[in-house]
Design an enzyme around this catalytic site. Structure first.
Site, short mmCIF file in Angstrom:
data_model
loop_
_atom_site.label_atom_id
_atom_site.label_comp_id
_atom_site.label_asym_id
_atom_site.label_seq_id
_atom_site.Cartn_x
_atom_site.Cartn_y
_atom_site.Cartn_z
N ASP A 1 9.59 2.83 -0.60
CA ASP A 1 8.59 3.54 0.21
C ASP A 1 8.84 3.18 1.67
O ASP A 1 8.55 2.07 2.11
CB ASP A 1 7.19 3.12 -0.25
CG ASP A 1 6.08 3.80 0.55
OD1 ASP A 1 6.39 4.49 1.54
OD2 ASP A 1 4.90 3.63 0.18
N LYS B 1 4.65 9.28 8.46
CA LYS B 1 4.38 8.75 9.80
C LYS B 1 5.31 9.32 10.88
O LYS B 1 5.12 10.45 11.30
CB LYS B 1 4.38 7.23 9.75
CG LYS B 1 3.25 6.72 8.80
CD LYS B 1 2.90 5.27 9.01
CE LYS B 1 1.97 4.74 7.95
NZ LYS B 1 0.59 4.59 8.35
N TYR C 1 0.86 -1.19 0.00
CA TYR C 1 0.00 0.00 0.00
C TYR C 1 0.89 1.23 0.00
O TYR C 1 1.82 1.32 0.81
CB TYR C 1 -0.91 -0.02 1.23
CG TYR C 1 -1.81 1.20 1.35
CD1 TYR C 1 -2.85 1.40 0.46
CD2 TYR C 1 -1.62 2.13 2.37
CE1 TYR C 1 -3.68 2.51 0.57
CE2 TYR C 1 -2.44 3.24 2.50
CZ TYR C 1 -3.48 3.42 1.59
OH TYR C 1 -4.30 4.53 1.71
C1 PLP Z 1 4.04 2.23 3.08
C2 PLP Z 1 3.03 3.33 3.03
N1 PLP Z 1 3.10 4.24 2.04
C3 PLP Z 1 2.22 5.26 1.96
C4 PLP Z 1 1.20 5.39 2.88
C5 PLP Z 1 0.23 6.52 2.77
O1 PLP Z 1 0.46 7.45 3.79
P1 PLP Z 1 -0.71 8.43 4.26
O2 PLP Z 1 -1.75 7.61 4.93
O3 PLP Z 1 -0.01 9.41 5.16
O4 PLP Z 1 -1.22 9.10 3.03
C6 PLP Z 1 1.09 4.47 3.92
C7 PLP Z 1 0.00 4.57 4.90
O5 PLP Z 1 -0.28 3.71 5.67
C8 PLP Z 1 2.04 3.42 4.00
O6 PLP Z 1 1.98 2.50 4.97
#
Ligand code: PLP
Length: 443
Positions: A248, A276, A149
Site C-alpha cells: 500500500d 494522495k 491504516y
Molecule cells: C497507507 C494508506 N492507505 C490507504 C489510505 C486511505 O486513503 P483515503 O483516505 O483516500 O481513503 C490512507 C489514508 O490515509 C493511507 O495512509
C-alpha cells in the site's frame, strides 16, 4: 484535557459550533476534529504554497499538506491551470479519456506495475485490491499489520492506525465478526509471527497487505535483518506459499521519492495501491500490479469493480500535472528540508530534555514522544507508549506560533516543495517554546 483558548479563533469556533449541529463531531474525517490534542479545529478559508489561512485570518505554515497530497504546495499555478482547463471541457463524462491513459502510463513509468485501474480514494483502492487478491487466489485470509491504516475498509479496520489509533477506538462497531474473521493482524516488523501465520494457515492466505513504510502509527521504516528488508521478506514468504504481496503506497507513493518506497527498497509487489499525491489534491487513487492478475478484473475477468467518477477528468488533470511537476529536484529539495527539520526538532527537544525518537522513510518523518530509554519504534505496541499530553502541549505551542502540525501524535509530518526559508524559519523559531511546553506537560 483542558486546553487554553487560543486567541484569534473566534470565527473558527463559531463555524465549529455550527458544524457540530449538522455533521457528527463537526468534521468529515475524524482526526480533523483535534480530539486527541484538544481545542477547536481551525476552519480553513484558503491555502497557497506552504501556508494555510484560517477563517480568523491567521497564516499557518502547513505541515499536514492535506495528509500528503500537496507535494508541490497549495494552489500550484500549473496544477490550477490544468484543473481550470479540464473543467472548461466538462467535469465528468462517464466514458474513457486520453488523460486517464496518460495518468496510468505515468504511474506505470514510476512504479513496478504493468496495469492500473483508477478509483476515487485510497480506501476504494485497498478494498478493490483485496477483492482481486481473493478472487484470483480463491483464498479468504488476509494478513495485515497492527497500526497500518489502509482506509476504512471493513476487513482492514482491525487494529488500524491513523484516526483509529488517535481516538483509541479498539475495534469499530458495525464491522461484523464474520467480516474480520479472515483478517490476521500481526505486529509490524515481526518476522517470526509472519512465519507462524503461514505455517498455520499457509494454504488459506490470499495476501499480505502492508503499508510500504508505515506512516499511520508515526513513521516506522521496514526493518533490515541480515541485509533483507521486511518488504523483501514479506514478498518472499508470501510467494513461497502461493499468496500475493500487496504494498500500500497510498501515502508513500510519489512522496518519499519519485517511485515511492519501491524506489528506496526495490521490492516488487504483486499488487499495489496508490492515492494522495497522484490526485494532486483531488479525489483520485489507483491500484495496479502484474498484468496477469489485473486481467481478472471486469470487463476482461470476472472480479467486479467499477465507479461512476473513476478517472474523473478534473482529478486526472490535477494528478497528471502534479506527477509531471514532481521532478528529481523536487524530491532532492524535500529530502534536504526534511533532514534539516529533523535535526532542528531533535536539537530543540534535546535542549528541553524531552525524551523522543524521530524516524523517517525518505522525506516522510514523525516525532514519537516515547518515554526515556526507548531508542527506536519498530511497531505499534511501542508507538502507543507515547505521551499524548506532551504532544498536545507541543502541538498547541506550535499552532500559537503559526505552525500547523498534524493534530495527532500518531501521524506523519508532511512537507511540500513550497516550504521555503521563510516557512522553515517560522518552524525553527517556534520549536524552543514548543519543546519547553512539551517538557512541562510530560514532567
Ligand atoms: C497507507 C494508506 N492507505 C490507504 C489510505 C486511505 O486513503 P483515503 O483516505 O483516500 O481513503 C490512507 C489514508 O490515509 C493511507 O495512509
Amino acid at each position: 484535557m483542558t486546553v487554553r483558548p487560543i486567541p484569534g479563533t473566534v470565527l473558527s469556533e463559531a463555524a465549529f459550533e455550527r458544524a457540530k449541529g449538522v455533521t457528527p463531531g463537526g468534521v468529515n474525517s475524524p482526526v480533523r476534529a483535534f480530539r486527541s490534542v484538544g481545542g477547536t479545529p481551525r476552519f480553513i478559508a484558503r491555502a497557497e504554497g506552504a501556508y494555510l489561512y484560517d477563517l480568523d485570518g491567521n497564516e499557518l505554515v502547513d505541515l499536514v499538506c492535506s495528509w500528503g497530497p500537496m507535494l508541490l504546495g497549495h494552489a500550484h499555478p500549473d496544477v490550477i491551470g490544468a484543473v481550470a482547463d479540464a473543467a472548461r471541457r466538462g467535469t465528468s463524462y462517464g466514458a474513457p479519456t486520453v488523460a486517464e491513459v496518460d495518468l496510468a502510463a505515468e504511474i506505470i513509468d514510476r512504479m513496478p506495475v504493468e496495469q492500473v485501474r483508477l478509483v476515487n480514494s485510497g480506501t476504494e483502492a485497498t478494498m478493490s485490491v483485496l477483492r482481486l487478491a481473493r478472487g484470483v487466489t480463491g483464498r479468504n485470509k488476509i494478513i495485515k499489520f497492527a497500526g497500518c491504516y489502509h482506509g476504512h475498509v471493513d476487513a482492514l479496520l482491525a487494529a488500524a492506525g491513523s484516526g483509529v489509533a488517535t481516538l483509541s477506538i479498539p475495534g469499530t462497531p458495525g464491522v461484523t465478526d464474520a467480516t474480520i474473521a479472515d483478517t490476521l493482524v500481526l505486529g509490524y516488523n515481526d518476522r517470526a509471527a509472519v512465519g507462524k501465520a503461514f505455517t498455520d494457515f499457509g494454504d488459506q492466505i490470499a495476501a499480505v497487505i502492508t503499508e510500504a513504510a508505515p506512516g499511520n502509527m508515526g513513521v516506522i521504516p521496514p526493518s533490515i535483518e541480515d541485509g533483507v528488508g521486511f518488504n523483501a521478506f514479506l514478498a518472499g514468504t508470501a510467494r513461497e506459499h502461493g499468496a500475493l504481496f500487496i504494498s500500500d503506497e497510498v501515502m508513500t507513493g510519489f512522496r518519499v521519492g519519485r517511485s515511492g518506497q519501491f524506489g528506496l527498497d526495490g521490492v516488487r509487489p504483486d499488487l499495489m495501491t496508490f492515492g494522495k499525491v497522484m490526485g494532486g489534491g483531488f479525489p483520485a487513487a489507483a491500484f495496479g500490479g502484474r498484468a496477469d492478475l489485473m486481467q481478472h478484473l471486469a470487463p476482461v475477468g470476472s472480479v467486479y469493480q467499477a465507479g461512476t467518477l473513476s478517472g474523473n477528468p478534473i482529478a486526472t488533470a490535477a494528478g497528471l500535472a502534479t506527477l509531471r511537476l514532481a521532478t528529481p529536484q523536487v524530491y532532492q529539495q524535500l529530502n534536504q528540508t526534511s533532514a534539516l527539520l529533523r535535526a532542528e526538532v531533535r536539537a530543540a527537544l534535546d535542549a528541553a530534555g524531552v525524551p523522543h525518537v524521530i524516524q523517517n522513510a525518505g522525506n516522510l518523518f514523525s516525532v514519537f514522544f516515547v518515554p526515556d530509554g526507548v531508542t527506536a519504534v519498530p511497531d505499534y505496541a511501542t508507538a502507543t507508549q507515547q505521551s499524548t499530553a506532551a504532544y498536545a502541549a507541543f502541538f498547541h505551542s506550535m499552532l500559537r506560533s503559526g505552525v500547523y502540525l498534524p493534530p495527532s501524535v500518531y501521524e506523519a509530518w508532511f512537507l511540500s516543495a513550497a516550504h521555503d526559508d521563510r516557512a522553515l524559519n517560522r518552524i525553527v523559531d517556534a520549536l524552543p517554546a514548543a519543546a519547553a511546553a512539551a517538557a512541562s506537560a510530560s514532567g
